[in-house]
Motif scaffolding. Structure first.
Motif, PDB file in Angstrom:
ATOM      1  N   TRP A 200       3.832   7.421   4.457  1.00  0.00           N
ATOM      2  CA  TRP A 200       3.955   7.759   5.871  1.00  0.00           C
ATOM      3  C   TRP A 200       5.385   7.523   6.352  1.00  0.00           C
ATOM      4  CZ3 TRP A 200       5.106   4.645  10.130  1.00  0.00           C
ATOM      5  CH2 TRP A 200       4.958   5.280  11.376  1.00  0.00           C
ATOM      6  N   THR A 201       5.987   6.411   5.951  1.00  0.00           N
ATOM      7  CA  THR A 201       7.357   6.093   6.357  1.00  0.00           C
ATOM      8  C   THR A 201       8.324   7.191   5.915  1.00  0.00           C
ATOM      9  OG1 THR A 201       6.896   3.726   6.223  1.00  0.00           O
ATOM     10  CG2 THR A 201       9.205   4.377   6.145  1.00  0.00           C
ATOM     11  N   HIS A 202       8.201   7.591   4.664  1.00  0.00           N
ATOM     12  CA  HIS A 202       9.096   8.635   4.146  1.00  0.00           C
ATOM     13  C   HIS A 202       8.815   9.992   4.813  1.00  0.00           C
ATOM     14  CE1 HIS A 202      11.070   6.076   1.294  1.00  0.00           C
ATOM     15  NE2 HIS A 202       9.889   5.626   0.877  1.00  0.00           N
ATOM     16  N   TRP A 203       7.561  10.289   5.081  1.00  0.00           N
ATOM     17  CA  TRP A 203       7.198  11.532   5.752  1.00  0.00           C
ATOM     18  C   TRP A 203       7.821  11.595   7.147  1.00  0.00           C
ATOM     19  CZ3 TRP A 203       4.237  12.339  10.195  1.00  0.00           C
ATOM     20  CH2 TRP A 203       3.918  13.671  10.463  1.00  0.00           C
ATOM     21  N   VAL A 204       7.689  10.502   7.916  1.00  0.00           N
ATOM     22  CA  VAL A 204       8.251  10.464   9.279  1.00  0.00           C
ATOM     23  C   VAL A 204       9.771  10.588   9.226  1.00  0.00           C
ATOM     24  CG1 VAL A 204       8.617   8.988  11.299  1.00  0.00           C
ATOM     25  CG2 VAL A 204       6.343   9.180  10.296  1.00  0.00           C
ATOM     26  N   ALA A 205      10.390   9.880   8.315  1.00  0.00           N
ATOM     27  CA  ALA A 205      11.854   9.940   8.195  1.00  0.00           C
ATOM     28  C   ALA A 205      12.312  11.350   7.846  1.00  0.00           C
ATOM     29  CB  ALA A 205      12.327   8.937   7.150  1.00  0.00           C
ATOM     30  N   ASP A 206      11.659  11.958   6.860  1.00  0.00           N
ATOM     31  CA  ASP A 206      12.018  13.327   6.456  1.00  0.00           C
ATOM     32  C   ASP A 206      11.832  14.309   7.601  1.00  0.00           C
ATOM     33  OD1 ASP A 206      12.653  12.496   3.890  1.00  0.00           O
ATOM     34  OD2 ASP A 206      10.737  13.153   3.020  1.00  0.00           O
ATOM     35  N   ARG A 207      10.744  14.176   8.306  1.00  0.00           N
ATOM     36  CA  ARG A 207      10.414  15.086   9.416  1.00  0.00           C
ATOM     37  C   ARG A 207      11.505  15.083  10.485  1.00  0.00           C
ATOM     38  NH1 ARG A 207       5.852  14.541  13.781  1.00  0.00           N
ATOM     39  NH2 ARG A 207       5.741  16.691  14.480  1.00  0.00           N
ATOM     40  N   HIS A 208      12.143  13.910  10.670  1.00  0.00           N
ATOM     41  CA  HIS A 208      13.169  13.779  11.700  1.00  0.00           C
ATOM     42  C   HIS A 208      14.586  13.788  11.133  1.00  0.00           C
ATOM     43  CE1 HIS A 208      10.259  13.119  14.906  1.00  0.00           C
ATOM     44  NE2 HIS A 208       9.572  12.394  14.034  1.00  0.00           N
ATOM     45  N   GLY A 209      14.710  14.064   9.835  1.00  0.00           N
ATOM     46  CA  GLY A 209      16.025  14.185   9.235  1.00  0.00           C
ATOM     47  C   GLY A 209      16.721  12.867   8.933  1.00  0.00           C
ATOM     48  N   TYR A 210      15.972  11.797   8.829  1.00  0.00           N
ATOM     49  CA  TYR A 210      16.571  10.489   8.539  1.00  0.00           C
ATOM     50  C   TYR A 210      16.628  10.260   7.029  1.00  0.00           C
ATOM     51  CZ  TYR A 210      16.477   8.853  13.367  1.00  0.00           C
ATOM     52  OH  TYR A 210      16.711   8.694  14.690  1.00  0.00           O
ATOM     53  N   THR A 211      17.665   9.561   6.602  1.00  0.00           N
ATOM     54  CA  THR A 211      17.802   9.161   5.202  1.00  0.00           C
ATOM     55  C   THR A 211      18.084   7.668   5.148  1.00  0.00           C
ATOM     56  OG1 THR A 211      20.170   9.610   5.193  1.00  0.00           O
ATOM     57  CG2 THR A 211      18.716  11.423   4.533  1.00  0.00           C
ATOM     58  N   ASP A 212      18.061   7.123   3.943  1.00  0.00           N
ATOM     59  CA  ASP A 212      18.352   5.699   3.725  1.00  0.00           C
ATOM     60  C   ASP A 212      17.511   4.818   4.663  1.00  0.00           C
ATOM     61  OD1 ASP A 212      19.574   3.560   2.450  1.00  0.00           O
ATOM     62  OD2 ASP A 212      21.198   3.469   3.935  1.00  0.00           O
ATOM     63  N   VAL A 213      16.217   5.062   4.676  1.00  0.00           N
ATOM     64  CA  VAL A 213      15.293   4.409   5.603  1.00  0.00           C
ATOM     65  C   VAL A 213      14.702   3.145   4.977  1.00  0.00           C
ATOM     66  CG1 VAL A 213      13.082   4.711   6.805  1.00  0.00           C
ATOM     67  CG2 VAL A 213      14.711   6.589   6.706  1.00  0.00           C
ATOM     68  N   ASN A 214      14.586   2.105   5.776  1.00  0.00           N
ATOM     69  CA  ASN A 214      13.798   0.938   5.376  1.00  0.00           C
ATOM     70  C   ASN A 214      12.876   0.597   6.532  1.00  0.00           C
ATOM     71  OD1 ASN A 214      15.250  -0.646   7.243  1.00  0.00           O
ATOM     72  ND2 ASN A 214      16.785  -1.134   5.724  1.00  0.00           N
ATOM     73  N   HIS A 215      11.931  -0.301   6.300  1.00  0.00           N
ATOM     74  CA  HIS A 215      10.954  -0.606   7.339  1.00  0.00           C
ATOM     75  C   HIS A 215      10.331  -1.984   7.110  1.00  0.00           C
ATOM     76  CE1 HIS A 215       8.567   0.949   4.016  1.00  0.00           C
ATOM     77  NE2 HIS A 215       7.580   0.200   4.480  1.00  0.00           N
ATOM     78  N   THR A 216       9.726  -2.480   8.166  1.00  0.00           N
ATOM     79  CA  THR A 216       8.896  -3.674   8.098  1.00  0.00           C
ATOM     80  C   THR A 216       7.603  -3.362   8.838  1.00  0.00           C
ATOM     81  OG1 THR A 216       9.830  -4.614  10.122  1.00  0.00           O
ATOM     82  CG2 THR A 216      10.863  -5.262   8.041  1.00  0.00           C
ATOM     83  N   LEU A 217       6.548  -4.049   8.463  1.00  0.00           N
ATOM     84  CA  LEU A 217       5.270  -3.834   9.118  1.00  0.00           C
ATOM     85  C   LEU A 217       4.537  -5.165   9.203  1.00  0.00           C
ATOM     86  CD1 LEU A 217       2.992  -1.951  10.207  1.00  0.00           C
ATOM     87  CD2 LEU A 217       2.206  -1.772   7.846  1.00  0.00           C
ATOM     88  N   GLU A 218       4.194  -5.568  10.401  1.00  0.00           N
ATOM     89  CA  GLU A 218       3.369  -6.750  10.628  1.00  0.00           C
ATOM     90  C   GLU A 218       2.109  -6.295  11.350  1.00  0.00           C
ATOM     91  OE1 GLU A 218       6.417  -8.442   8.938  1.00  0.00           O
ATOM     92  OE2 GLU A 218       6.945  -7.528  10.832  1.00  0.00           O
TER      93      GLU A 218
ATOM     94  N   GLY B 296       0.816  -1.209   0.000  1.00  0.00           N
ATOM     95  CA  GLY B 296       0.000   0.000   0.000  1.00  0.00           C
ATOM     96  C   GLY B 296       0.842   1.247   0.000  1.00  0.00           C
ATOM     97  N   PRO B 297       0.464   2.190  -0.814  1.00  0.00           N
ATOM     98  CA  PRO B 297       1.225   3.439  -0.897  1.00  0.00           C
ATOM     99  C   PRO B 297       1.139   4.274   0.381  1.00  0.00           C
ATOM    100  CG  PRO B 297      -0.754   3.572  -2.246  1.00  0.00           C
ATOM    101  CD  PRO B 297      -0.656   2.162  -1.745  1.00  0.00           C
ATOM    102  N   ALA B 298       0.079   4.111   1.162  1.00  0.00           N
ATOM    103  CA  ALA B 298      -0.071   4.925   2.372  1.00  0.00           C
ATOM    104  C   ALA B 298       1.056   4.641   3.366  1.00  0.00           C
ATOM    105  CB  ALA B 298      -1.428   4.673   3.015  1.00  0.00           C
ATOM    106  N   VAL B 299       1.412   3.385   3.543  1.00  0.00           N
ATOM    107  CA  VAL B 299       2.489   3.016   4.475  1.00  0.00           C
ATOM    108  C   VAL B 299       3.814   3.581   3.982  1.00  0.00           C
ATOM    109  CG1 VAL B 299       3.829   1.097   5.433  1.00  0.00           C
ATOM    110  CG2 VAL B 299       1.344   0.947   5.314  1.00  0.00           C
ATOM    111  N   GLU B 300       4.069   3.457   2.693  1.00  0.00           N
ATOM    112  CA  GLU B 300       5.318   3.948   2.126  1.00  0.00           C
ATOM    113  C   GLU B 300       5.409   5.468   2.271  1.00  0.00           C
ATOM    114  OE1 GLU B 300       7.263   1.421   1.493  1.00  0.00           O
ATOM    115  OE2 GLU B 300       5.522   0.136   1.760  1.00  0.00           O
TER     116      GLU B 300
END
Length: 135
Positions: free
Chosen positions: A106-124, A100-104
């Motif tokens: 949101w993940t990038h939004w949160v990372a950008d907001r906190h200055g993170y780069t090269d982010v990956n994630h998992t979701l269960e 789903g595009p919403a999770v992707e």
């Protein structure tokens, strides 16, 4: 989904082939101990250490997903090679791959907001499937 050997894996042995086929037939995540017991019950001569070694190689190759429970136990499942998440029944472990595009986003939004780069994630997402739900 094919039950044959996975691309990019190391040497293909009879034990590896049996384990890959068992993972392909499974609907949910399974522990190494459960896979070992099922293989042995099916007449496959294999050691528990070999099951762990094969699973680790498959995880490193990206051919198998691993999920760590709060207890520390690892569960394994053969999944598609595209990025996805899981909806898992907490009773029977039936697993559905979800995207789903919403999770992707949101993940990038949160990372950008906190200055993170090269982010990956998992979701269960854990829940109770229709078969396990009380009527």
């Amino acid at each position: 989904m094919s039950t044959g050997p996975l691309p990019g894996t190391a040497r293909i042995t009879r034990q590896r082939t049996h384990l890959i086929e068992m993972l392909a037939r499974s609907e949910g995540f399974r522990s190494a101990q459960r896979l070992y017991a099922d293989l042995r019950d099916g007449g496959v001569s294999i050691g528990l250490t070999t099951v762990y070694r094969i699973l680790q190689a498959l995880v490193e190759a990206g051919d198998v997903d691993v999920m760590r429970l709060p207890s520390g136990e690892q569960l394994f499942r053969r999944c598609s090679r595209t990025h996805h998440h899981h909806l898992i029944c907490r009773h029977c472990a039936r697993t559905v791959e979800i995207t789903g595009p919403a999770v992707e986003s949101w993940t990038h939004w949160v990372a950008d907001r906190h200055g993170y780069t090269d982010v990956n994630h998992t979701l269960e997402i854990m829940g109770t499937c229709a078969a396990c739900s009380p009527c």
